[in-house]
Motif scaffolding. Structure first.
Motif, PDB file in Angstrom:
ATOM      1  N   UNK A  10       0.835  -1.213   0.000  1.00 27.66           N
ATOM      2  CA  UNK A  10       0.000   0.000   0.000  1.00 27.66           C
ATOM      3  C   UNK A  10       0.866   1.259   0.000  1.00 27.66           C
ATOM      4  N   UNK A  11       1.964   1.231   0.788  1.00 28.24           N
ATOM      5  CA  UNK A  11       2.872   2.391   0.859  1.00 28.24           C
ATOM      6  C   UNK A  11       3.574   2.610  -0.477  1.00 28.24           C
ATOM      7  N   UNK A  12       4.013   1.510  -1.117  1.00 28.78           N
ATOM      8  CA  UNK A  12       4.678   1.629  -2.428  1.00 28.78           C
ATOM      9  C   UNK A  12       3.680   2.171  -3.451  1.00 28.78           C
ATOM     10  N   UNK A  13       2.454   1.628  -3.434  1.00 28.21           N
ATOM     11  CA  UNK A  13       1.419   2.075  -4.383  1.00 28.21           C
ATOM     12  C   UNK A  13       0.968   3.499  -4.160  1.00 28.21           C
ATOM     13  N   UNK A  14       1.196   4.029  -2.944  1.00 29.50           N
ATOM     14  CA  UNK A  14       0.848   5.433  -2.629  1.00 29.50           C
ATOM     15  C   UNK A  14       2.005   6.376  -2.923  1.00 29.50           C
ATOM     16  N   UNK A  15       3.088   5.831  -3.520  1.00 26.71           N
ATOM     17  CA  UNK A  15       4.297   6.611  -3.851  1.00 26.71           C
ATOM     18  C   UNK A  15       4.986   7.206  -2.623  1.00 26.71           C
ATOM     19  N   UNK A  16       4.918   6.489  -1.496  1.00 26.88           N
ATOM     20  CA  UNK A  16       5.665   6.937  -0.314  1.00 26.88           C
ATOM     21  C   UNK A  16       7.121   6.499  -0.459  1.00 26.88           C
ATOM     22  N   UNK A  17       8.068   7.246   0.115  1.00 29.54           N
ATOM     23  CA  UNK A  17       9.492   6.913  -0.065  1.00 29.54           C
ATOM     24  C   UNK A  17       9.929   5.761   0.841  1.00 29.54           C
ATOM     25  N   UNK A  18       9.462   4.536   0.543  1.00 32.19           N
ATOM     26  CA  UNK A  18       9.676   3.400   1.447  1.00 32.19           C
ATOM     27  C   UNK A  18      11.151   3.006   1.577  1.00 32.19           C
ATOM     28  N   UNK A  19      11.944   3.250   0.529  1.00 36.88           N
ATOM     29  CA  UNK A  19      13.354   2.824   0.566  1.00 36.88           C
ATOM     30  C   UNK A  19      14.255   3.841   1.272  1.00 36.88           C
ATOM     31  N   UNK A  20      13.727   5.039   1.569  1.00 35.67           N
ATOM     32  CA  UNK A  20      14.548   6.096   2.188  1.00 35.67           C
ATOM     33  C   UNK A  20      14.611   5.938   3.707  1.00 35.67           C
ATOM     34  N   UNK A  21      15.578   6.624   4.304  1.00 40.34           N
ATOM     35  CA  UNK A  21      15.714   6.604   5.767  1.00 40.34           C
ATOM     36  C   UNK A  21      14.804   7.646   6.393  1.00 40.34           C
ATOM     37  N   UNK A  22      13.536   7.572   6.028  1.00 39.63           N
ATOM     38  CA  UNK A  22      12.550   8.508   6.566  1.00 39.63           C
ATOM     39  C   UNK A  22      11.293   7.719   6.918  1.00 39.63           C
ATOM     40  N   UNK A  23      10.586   8.147   7.949  1.00 39.16           N
ATOM     41  CA  UNK A  23       9.413   7.398   8.403  1.00 39.16           C
ATOM     42  C   UNK A  23       8.177   7.726   7.582  1.00 39.16           C
ATOM     43  N   UNK A  24       7.504   6.692   7.056  1.00 36.03           N
ATOM     44  CA  UNK A  24       6.229   6.861   6.340  1.00 36.03           C
ATOM     45  C   UNK A  24       5.186   6.014   7.049  1.00 36.03           C
ATOM     46  N   UNK A  25       4.041   6.617   7.346  1.00 41.20           N
ATOM     47  CA  UNK A  25       2.982   5.856   8.021  1.00 41.20           C
ATOM     48  C   UNK A  25       1.809   5.654   7.086  1.00 41.20           C
ATOM     49  N   UNK A  26       1.369   4.382   6.985  1.00 39.38           N
ATOM     50  CA  UNK A  26       0.247   4.059   6.105  1.00 39.38           C
ATOM     51  C   UNK A  26      -0.810   3.308   6.898  1.00 39.38           C
ATOM     52  N   UNK A  27      -2.091   3.626   6.638  1.00 40.64           N
ATOM     53  CA  UNK A  27      -3.226   2.919   7.247  1.00 40.64           C
ATOM     54  C   UNK A  27      -4.053   2.373   6.094  1.00 40.64           C
ATOM     55  N   UNK A  28      -4.032   1.042   5.934  1.00 34.81           N
ATOM     56  CA  UNK A  28      -4.741   0.391   4.826  1.00 34.81           C
ATOM     57  C   UNK A  28      -5.988  -0.289   5.391  1.00 34.81           C
ATOM     58  N   UNK A  29      -7.175   0.252   5.059  1.00 39.73           N
ATOM     59  CA  UNK A  29      -8.438  -0.289   5.587  1.00 39.73           C
ATOM     60  C   UNK A  29      -9.137  -1.037   4.454  1.00 39.73           C
ATOM     61  N   UNK A  30      -9.098  -2.348   4.521  1.00 33.56           N
ATOM     62  CA  UNK A  30      -9.679  -3.168   3.464  1.00 33.56           C
ATOM     63  C   UNK A  30     -11.061  -3.677   3.828  1.00 33.56           C
ATOM     64  N   UNK A  31     -11.386  -4.902   3.378  1.00 38.01           N
ATOM     65  CA  UNK A  31     -12.677  -5.497   3.706  1.00 38.01           C
ATOM     66  C   UNK A  31     -12.622  -6.256   5.021  1.00 38.01           C
ATOM     67  N   UNK A  32     -11.513  -7.011   5.222  1.00 40.83           N
ATOM     68  CA  UNK A  32     -11.408  -7.857   6.411  1.00 40.83           C
ATOM     69  C   UNK A  32     -10.446  -7.367   7.465  1.00 40.83           C
TER      70      UNK A  32
END
Length: 339
Positions: A135-157
């Motif tokens: 979800x973070x990669x698909x949201x174009x967050x900088x996942x590979x960098x030394x910086x904190x990214x917070x993602x909340x993925x609310x699906x069906x289950x």
């Protein structure tokens, strides 16, 4: 890597397939219609969802995934087999390599079940990626960098909350409360207050039309139709948006608790990054009206809804498939965490 590589977002409500070089090529409900007399699969995906409630007693519609994990192994494998066949064709040479998503809170047994079901469905090789990472990669967050990214993925289950840095998940919390639980809460509330029985599809429609986590302008009453539990006759009632807000307050509170717990577990340096960059919402639950405003009020953090939140996880698998360096980095971190 062959062009037939595919990424699968195996969701409780919907399954999306991303093909390398083509993008999302399939979006189907995770529903299977089974003939109980012969124990064979009759319909899969959209066809199965359309026959719900319109079939003879011998055909039963099943959702083989519950709370983000496999509840029925054989039916999940059959469903995946048909989806993969539709995506890549039916020749031996077209057996694809598959990157498949799982919730971050699954057990080793549940993880192995997903891998085995995917191999049984005709995949040549299976890699696993955790949903919040995809979800973070698909949201174009900088996942590979030394910086904190917070993602909340609310699906069906499930709802997946994670803080990601340097290609790995630093802190996470997975709760089995999401869109399905909101629907169930609406059904229970209407039943208790109005003695009216409504179906899952009606509850989902109510959630999408007037459901909200925070008061909004131009609130209007909404007419719902169902069966009166007193006399068994069809009946319609009007509900207010504030009633629906009240009905889904408990599951929303569980999601907020998961966000708070994850923030408490986050190292101070990364917490400072989240204050700067905010929290990103993905998944179908991100579309619930006013949820971003409520999370901002409860945490004091800025909250953004990702572009195309429904597609973030599938797009994330696709980006990881196309970026071999990123995928190997994620897999290395994943293997270290699961030793």
């Amino acid at each position: 890597m062959f062009s037939k590589d595919i990424g699968i977002d195996l969701g409780t409500a919907n399954t999306l397939i991303f093909m390398k070089g083509k993008g999302i090529i399939m979006r189907e409900p995770s529903v299977v219609a089974v003939d109980v007399r012969t124990d064979t699969v009759r319909y899969v995906g959209r066809e199965a969802k359309e026959v719900i409630g319109r079939t003879p007693g011998s055909i039963v519609a099943v959702r083989p995934l519950k709370d983000g994990v496999i509840a029925d192994f054989d039916i999940t494998a059959s469903m995946l087999q048909l989806f993969i066949r539709r995506a890549v064709g039916n020749t031996f040479l077209s057996r694809p390599r598959v990157l498949i998503c799982i919730p971050s809170g699954v057990t080793d047994v549940e993880r192995r079940a997903v891998k085995e079901a995917t191999l049984k469905s005709g995949a040549k090789h299976v890699s696993i990626i955790e949903e919040p990472m995809a979800a973070a990669i698909g949201s174009n967050l900088p996942v590979a960098d030394a910086t904190g990214s917070m993602v909340v993925d609310i699906g069906g289950g499930t709802t997946e909350v994670a803080v990601i840095s340097l290609g790995g998940i630093v802190a996470s919390k997975s709760v089995r409360v999401a869109g399905d639980e909101l629907d169930a809460s609406i059904i229970a509330y209407i039943k208790k207050k109005y003695n009216l029985l409504i179906g899952e599809r009606t509850a989902e429609n109510i959630k999408m039309q007037v459901g909200s986590a925070y008061p909004y302008e131009d609130e209007r009453d909404f007419e719902i139709k169902g069966r009166n539990l007193v006399d068994g006759l069809p009946k319609n009632v009007f509900v207010t948006p504030s009633e629906i807000r009240q009905s889904i307050a408990d599951p929303i509170s569980s999601i907020l608790d998961a966000i708070r717990v994850t923030l408490e577990r986050t190292p101070p340096e990364l917490a400072a990054d989240i204050i700067d960059h905010g929290i990103t919402l993905t998944g179908g639950g991100a579309l619930l009206r006013g949820l971003d405003a409520l999370i901002t009020q409860e945490t004091g953090m800025p909250v953004h809804i990702a572009d195309n939140p429904l597609d973030c996880v599938a797009n994330g698998t696709g980006i990881a498939l196309e970026d071999i360096k990123l995928l190997s980095e994620i897999n290395d971190n994943d293997e270290k965490n699961n030793r």
